[in-house]
Design a protein around this motif. Structure first.
Motif, PDB file in Angstrom:
ATOM      1  N   ARG A   5      12.544  -7.291  -1.625  1.00  0.00           N
ATOM      2  CA  ARG A   5      11.657  -6.377  -2.350  1.00  0.00           C
ATOM      3  C   ARG A   5      11.409  -5.095  -1.556  1.00  0.00           C
ATOM      4  O   ARG A   5      11.255  -4.013  -2.125  1.00  0.00           O
ATOM      5  CB  ARG A   5      10.333  -7.076  -2.610  1.00  0.00           C
ATOM      6  CG  ARG A   5       9.333  -6.226  -3.334  1.00  0.00           C
ATOM      7  CD  ARG A   5       8.087  -7.015  -3.635  1.00  0.00           C
ATOM      8  NE  ARG A   5       7.060  -6.172  -4.198  1.00  0.00           N
ATOM      9  CZ  ARG A   5       5.808  -6.537  -4.368  1.00  0.00           C
ATOM     10  NH1 ARG A   5       5.428  -7.740  -4.004  1.00  0.00           N
ATOM     11  NH2 ARG A   5       4.950  -5.713  -4.874  1.00  0.00           N
ATOM     12  N   TYR A   6      11.362  -5.217  -0.221  1.00  0.00           N
ATOM     13  CA  TYR A   6      11.102  -4.072   0.644  1.00  0.00           C
ATOM     14  C   TYR A   6      12.238  -3.899   1.665  1.00  0.00           C
ATOM     15  O   TYR A   6      12.082  -4.200   2.833  1.00  0.00           O
ATOM     16  CB  TYR A   6       9.771  -4.238   1.390  1.00  0.00           C
ATOM     17  CG  TYR A   6       8.597  -4.301   0.481  1.00  0.00           C
ATOM     18  CD1 TYR A   6       8.228  -3.192  -0.277  1.00  0.00           C
ATOM     19  CD2 TYR A   6       7.842  -5.461   0.338  1.00  0.00           C
ATOM     20  CE1 TYR A   6       7.132  -3.243  -1.130  1.00  0.00           C
ATOM     21  CE2 TYR A   6       6.764  -5.514  -0.508  1.00  0.00           C
ATOM     22  CZ  TYR A   6       6.414  -4.401  -1.241  1.00  0.00           C
ATOM     23  OH  TYR A   6       5.330  -4.446  -2.098  1.00  0.00           O
ATOM     24  N   PRO A   7      13.381  -3.422   1.208  1.00  0.00           N
ATOM     25  CA  PRO A   7      14.481  -3.227   2.154  1.00  0.00           C
ATOM     26  C   PRO A   7      14.153  -2.085   3.120  1.00  0.00           C
ATOM     27  O   PRO A   7      13.311  -1.225   2.843  1.00  0.00           O
ATOM     28  CB  PRO A   7      15.667  -2.848   1.256  1.00  0.00           C
ATOM     29  CG  PRO A   7      15.034  -2.267   0.042  1.00  0.00           C
ATOM     30  CD  PRO A   7      13.724  -2.989  -0.150  1.00  0.00           C
ATOM     31  N   GLU A  59       8.177   3.078   8.357  1.00  0.00           N
ATOM     32  CA  GLU A  59       7.692   2.254   9.477  1.00  0.00           C
ATOM     33  C   GLU A  59       7.108   0.929   9.003  1.00  0.00           C
ATOM     34  O   GLU A  59       7.252  -0.090   9.686  1.00  0.00           O
ATOM     35  CB  GLU A  59       6.674   3.034  10.312  1.00  0.00           C
ATOM     36  CG  GLU A  59       7.275   4.225  11.047  1.00  0.00           C
ATOM     37  CD  GLU A  59       8.386   3.842  12.013  1.00  0.00           C
ATOM     38  OE1 GLU A  59       8.295   2.779  12.661  1.00  0.00           O
ATOM     39  OE2 GLU A  59       9.359   4.614  12.117  1.00  0.00           O
ATOM     40  N   ALA A  60       6.452   0.922   7.841  1.00  0.00           N
ATOM     41  CA  ALA A  60       5.920  -0.335   7.300  1.00  0.00           C
ATOM     42  C   ALA A  60       7.058  -1.305   6.989  1.00  0.00           C
ATOM     43  O   ALA A  60       6.992  -2.487   7.318  1.00  0.00           O
ATOM     44  CB  ALA A  60       5.086  -0.068   6.046  1.00  0.00           C
ATOM     45  N   HIS A  66       3.777  10.390   4.270  1.00  0.00           N
ATOM     46  CA  HIS A  66       3.929   9.179   3.465  1.00  0.00           C
ATOM     47  C   HIS A  66       5.304   8.538   3.693  1.00  0.00           C
ATOM     48  O   HIS A  66       5.420   7.323   3.772  1.00  0.00           O
ATOM     49  CB  HIS A  66       3.724   9.467   1.978  1.00  0.00           C
ATOM     50  CG  HIS A  66       3.912   8.250   1.145  1.00  0.00           C
ATOM     51  ND1 HIS A  66       5.091   7.986   0.496  1.00  0.00           N
ATOM     52  CD2 HIS A  66       3.093   7.207   0.888  1.00  0.00           C
ATOM     53  CE1 HIS A  66       4.989   6.835  -0.130  1.00  0.00           C
ATOM     54  NE2 HIS A  66       3.783   6.343   0.085  1.00  0.00           N
ATOM     55  N   GLY A  67       6.327   9.360   3.808  1.00  0.00           N
ATOM     56  CA  GLY A  67       7.674   8.833   4.053  1.00  0.00           C
ATOM     57  C   GLY A  67       7.747   8.048   5.356  1.00  0.00           C
ATOM     58  O   GLY A  67       8.397   7.015   5.430  1.00  0.00           O
ATOM     59  N   ILE A 108       0.826  -1.211   0.000  1.00  0.00           N
ATOM     60  CA  ILE A 108       0.000   0.000   0.000  1.00  0.00           C
ATOM     61  C   ILE A 108       0.858   1.257   0.000  1.00  0.00           C
ATOM     62  O   ILE A 108       0.567   2.217  -0.721  1.00  0.00           O
ATOM     63  CB  ILE A 108      -0.974  -0.025   1.194  1.00  0.00           C
ATOM     64  CG1 ILE A 108      -2.109  -1.001   0.872  1.00  0.00           C
ATOM     65  CG2 ILE A 108      -1.512   1.361   1.519  1.00  0.00           C
ATOM     66  CD1 ILE A 108      -3.013  -1.311   2.028  1.00  0.00           C
ATOM     67  N   ALA A 109       1.924   1.270   0.778  1.00  0.00           N
ATOM     68  CA  ALA A 109       2.815   2.436   0.793  1.00  0.00           C
ATOM     69  C   ALA A 109       3.359   2.701  -0.614  1.00  0.00           C
ATOM     70  O   ALA A 109       3.463   3.862  -1.038  1.00  0.00           O
ATOM     71  CB  ALA A 109       3.950   2.233   1.790  1.00  0.00           C
ATOM     72  N   GLU A 110       3.670   1.645  -1.348  1.00  0.00           N
ATOM     73  CA  GLU A 110       4.161   1.816  -2.720  1.00  0.00           C
ATOM     74  C   GLU A 110       3.033   2.247  -3.654  1.00  0.00           C
ATOM     75  O   GLU A 110       3.227   3.100  -4.521  1.00  0.00           O
ATOM     76  CB  GLU A 110       4.812   0.529  -3.222  1.00  0.00           C
ATOM     77  CG  GLU A 110       6.042   0.122  -2.440  1.00  0.00           C
ATOM     78  CD  GLU A 110       7.049   1.245  -2.288  1.00  0.00           C
ATOM     79  OE1 GLU A 110       7.431   1.858  -3.305  1.00  0.00           O
ATOM     80  OE2 GLU A 110       7.443   1.516  -1.144  1.00  0.00           O
TER      81      GLU A 110
END
Length: 166
Positions: A162-164, A131-132, A125-126, A67-69
């Protein structure tokens, strides 16, 4: 400041004799690691949390990173007035978490909150992205400490790559 956390359920344990090394994506996202989650604003001392006991917490962390992406697809980034919307649905329920991004801020609301006049949680958003991803990596570290072989699972490797951390 955003705080994301979880608690694993004792009522819904993982199936016995699970081979965490070979668990597939479906099992990791839907069948294992059930519990509850929360998103908290530590500045205002407000939170959105579940108390159902069956939320797949790894799936929640994974979906939150997605979702963040998704909320960041507009090439104008923080200059985009939006609104850009995304939602996280809970598999065994009709309940939803709603995310709305305007400029650089994301508001988060939940269907299950009884007070419709309640203010949404609001974060940059950052901060949500950071945090995610931190939550995902911390959760994976906790789960690999508790479940032998999970750190050898290629799906987990791919997910964390994928999400470092930001």
């Amino acid at each position: 400041m955003l705080d994301i956390g979880y608690a694993l359920s004792r009522r819904f344990p993982d199936p016995p004799h699970t081979d965490y090394r070979t668990a597939d994506t479906h099992a990791l996202r839907h069948d294992l690691f059930c519990g509850d989650i929360y998103l908290a604003d530590t500045t205002t001392d407000r939170e959105l949390s579940t108390a159902w006991g069956w939320v797949p917490v790894l799936d929640f962390a994974w979906a939150l990173c997605d979702i963040a992406e998704e909320l960041d697809r507009d090439p104008r980034g923080n200059r985009s007035a939006g609104p850009h919307r995304a939602r996280l649905d809970f598999t065994e329920s009709t309940e939803l978490l709603h995310f709305t991004r305007r400029f650089g801020w994301v508001e988060i609301t939940a269907d299950w909150v009884a007070d419709s006049a309640a203010e949404p949680l609001s974060f940059s958003h950052g901060e949500l992205r950071r945090e995610a991803r931190d939550f995902l990596h911390d959760l994976v570290a906790d789960l690999t400490d508790m479940h032998e072989g999970l750190d050898d699972n290629p799906v987990v490797w791919t997910l964390t790559a994928r999400y470092p951390r930001v």
